[in-house]
Design an enzyme around this catalytic site. Structure first.
Site, PDB file in Angstrom:
ATOM      1  N   VAL A 106      -5.706  -3.234   9.438  1.00 40.37           N
ATOM      2  CA  VAL A 106      -7.152  -3.169   9.270  1.00 40.37           C
ATOM      3  C   VAL A 106      -7.469  -2.016   8.336  1.00 40.37           C
ATOM      4  O   VAL A 106      -6.772  -0.998   8.341  1.00 40.37           O
ATOM      5  CB  VAL A 106      -7.841  -3.039  10.652  1.00 40.37           C
ATOM      6  CG1 VAL A 106      -7.507  -1.729  11.329  1.00 40.37           C
ATOM      7  CG2 VAL A 106      -9.339  -3.213  10.554  1.00 40.37           C
ATOM      8  N   GLY A 130      11.386   7.449   7.222  1.00 39.82           N
ATOM      9  CA  GLY A 130      10.131   7.088   6.559  1.00 39.82           C
ATOM     10  C   GLY A 130      10.312   6.572   5.149  1.00 39.82           C
ATOM     11  O   GLY A 130      11.315   5.925   4.814  1.00 39.82           O
ATOM     12  N   CYS A 152      -1.806   8.364   7.982  1.00 37.49           N
ATOM     13  CA  CYS A 152      -2.967   7.456   7.909  1.00 37.49           C
ATOM     14  C   CYS A 152      -4.284   8.232   7.924  1.00 37.49           C
ATOM     15  O   CYS A 152      -5.304   7.730   7.452  1.00 37.49           O
ATOM     16  CB  CYS A 152      -2.954   6.483   9.097  1.00 37.49           C
ATOM     17  SG  CYS A 152      -1.337   5.767   9.408  1.00 37.49           S
ATOM     18  N   THR A 186      21.488  -0.962  13.737  1.00 33.45           N
ATOM     19  CA  THR A 186      22.047  -1.326  12.433  1.00 33.45           C
ATOM     20  C   THR A 186      23.345  -2.099  12.670  1.00 33.45           C
ATOM     21  O   THR A 186      23.711  -2.370  13.824  1.00 33.45           O
ATOM     22  CB  THR A 186      22.351  -0.062  11.602  1.00 33.45           C
ATOM     23  OG1 THR A 186      23.410   0.643  12.246  1.00 33.45           O
ATOM     24  CG2 THR A 186      21.129   0.845  11.484  1.00 33.45           C
ATOM     25  N   GLY A 205       2.501   2.517  -4.665  1.00 29.20           N
ATOM     26  CA  GLY A 205       3.543   1.922  -3.838  1.00 29.20           C
ATOM     27  C   GLY A 205       4.369   2.938  -3.081  1.00 29.20           C
ATOM     28  O   GLY A 205       4.390   4.127  -3.402  1.00 29.20           O
TER      29      GLY A 205
END
Ligand SMILES: Cc1cc2nc3c(=O)[nH]c(=O)nc-3n(C[C@H](O)[C@H](O)[C@H](O)COP(=O)(O)OP(=O)(O)OC[C@H]3O[C@@H](n4cnc5c(N)ncnc54)[C@H](O)[C@@H]3O)c2cc1C
Length: 447
Positions: free
Chosen positions: A318, A105, A42, A261, A234
């Site tokens: 946000v 990830g 991020c 799982t 994406g």
């Protein structure tokens, strides 16, 4: 000693390791990860735009974190899982486990566009991407960013900060249109344009042009010059590791509310996994850092023998667009319509502090209530400050299924230099409440 193995040391994996350690301090924990450094992706757009002064401000060596927390770190790629034998294979070794957390990830996706293999076309996903973009920026004058999601907008803003002429291309009718209603999207797009970024939307890229290196991007017959291109088109879940196992997937690894799982003792968390929305009860992709950390925490506790429940994803997020903050949680009007839910919208415009106080900035709150049961199901907030605090409160309100009446009675704090005496959430709830009352009266009269 019981052995917990965690694959991937991103937000989900590292949080899981630390939560597991706190839950069972005698647990033998190993993280298997490809990367040498732990960092939050991020932060990458802000390193690119030089708002953060270099990678060393955001990255810490895994080996240092693991040593400090008595966790073993193996810097290798995990290549397969044998869920019956309870072992995991890397290229060089077999690692046994009692419990396993998969937190591999995601990866950035580039659609099959003609010319997408030219030089100077990048994704914005890892430190190595930003290193490459940094090199390409030297001597570059123009850039095209493809994809008007949060990563695309942050990437475009970063390149603008660096002095490039930037065009943001979005195939849908608005940038960020999966996350906000059109009224807020107009404000968002106007902000981006007012900062000097061109937006081309509602049109898909036909071709990326150039010889060896990119020269331009062709959209609906028009050539947009580009010395470099960022493809923010994406992200998909990394699930290659579970191929050939009995672990159930639906685009991502399916987990239950304990983040386990369908195979006992094997958990998944973060971008590689998918959990249910409390609003719909359906599996709902998230791909957010906050979700990764929250899930990592729950998976870590449970894999260490505890019992914690994940209540689902509302996708609270946000984004900072220059000095504008935009946040949202839960349903948009479009999401509600897709579920066949009629909504009543409440809106309020207030200020970040008392209106008369120097530096007060406007802030707008929009709340969506289910017209049938009057519960809050979504919210959007936009302003030049104070958005995060409001979205956090509203995320709790949506998850606790608060009603419009309850929100009109929300207790809040006030002091002129920090907050106005009339709270935007309460005012927006009151606005919706009045509309609901009018609808009820009208229904009574016509029945
Ligand atoms: C540019 C950008 C900006 C973003 N901004 C925000 C934001 O502002 N707010 C927000 O909430 N979210 C944001 N996100 C999303 C957020 O970063 C991700 O949701 C979050 O990092 C996911 O964490 P994770 O642990 O699931 O995966 P990751 O952080 O991707 O970590 C997975 C790790 O697993 C490793 N790995 C994968 N496969 C294997 C294997 N087979 N063997 C060993 N290791 C493996 C990978 O190398 C990686 O280190 C942003 C993402 C990007 C790219």
């Amino acid at each position: 000693m019981k052995k917990l193995v965690i694959v991937g040391g991103g937000g989900a994996g590292l949080t899981a390791a630390l939560a597991a350690k706190k839950t069972a301090s005698d647990l033998d924990i190993t993280i298997i990860g490809c990367e040498e450094f732990s960092y939050s992706p991020c932060a990458l757009p802000f390193v690119l735009g030089k708002e953060i002064d270099g990678f060393d401000k955001i990255a810490t060596r895994f080996s240092d974190i693991c040593k400090a927390n008595k966790i073993t770190f193996i810097q290798e790629e995990a290549v397969s899982i044998d869920e019956k034998k309870k072992t995991l294979r890397t290229k060089s070794r077999e690692v046994p486990f009692d419990s396993l957390i998969i937190s591999t990830g995601g990866y950035a996706v580039i659609p099959p566009i003609k010319g997408a293999n030219l030089q100077n076309i990048y994704t914005l996903y890892r430190i190595s991407d930003v290193e490459k973009i940094n090199n390409a920026v030297k001597g570059a004058k123009t850039a095209v960013v493809v994809g008007g999601g949060a990563i695309g907008i942050e990437g475009a803003a970063a390149l603008k900060h660096l002095g490039l002429k930037v065009t943001l291309v979005e195939g849908l009718e608005y940038v960020l249109c999966r996350f906000f209603g059109t009224d807020f999207l107009d404000v968002i797009e106007n902000k981006i344009k007012s900062e000097g970024i061109d937006i081309v939307k509602g049109k898909n890229i036909e071709e990326i042009l150039g010889d060896k290196k990119v020269r331009a991007v062709r959209v609906a017959g028009t050539e947009i010059p580009a010395d470099l291109v960022i493809m923010a088109t994406g992200v998909r879940s990394s699930i290659k590791l579970v191929e050939g196992t009995g672990i159930e997937v639906a685009g991502a690894i399916k987990v239950d509310e304990r983040l386990e799982t369908n195979i006992k003792g094997i958990y998944a968390a973060g971008d590689c996994s998918v959990t249910k929305s409390p609003l719909t009860g359906k599996y709902t992709p998230s791909l957010l850092g906050t979700t990764a950390v929250r899930e990592g925490n729950i998976a870590g506790i449970n894999a260490a023998g505890g019992n914690a429940i994940f209540e689902g994803v509302l996708n609270a997020m946000v984004v900072k667009i220059f000095d504008l903050e935009v946040g949202r949680v839960g349903f948009t009007e479009k999401d509600a319509a897709a579920e066949g839910i009629e909504v009543v919208v409440g809106k309020a415009k207030t200020f970040t502090k008392a209106e008369y106080f120097p530096g007060a900035k406007p802030i707008e709150v929009k709340l969506l209530f289910n017209a049938a049961n009057e519960q809050l199901i979504g919210a959007e907030v936009i302003g030049e400050g104070g958005v995060v605090g409001k979205i956090d409160v509203l995320a709790l309100a949506v998850s606790k299924k608060l009603s419009v009446g309850e929100l009109t009675k929300l207790e809040y704090c006030y002091t002129p230099p920090l907050a106005p005496s009339h709270n935007g959430i309460v005012q927006a709830a009151e606005n919706a409440h009045r509309k609901i009352m009018r609808l009820k009266e009208r229904a009574k009269r016509t029945s």
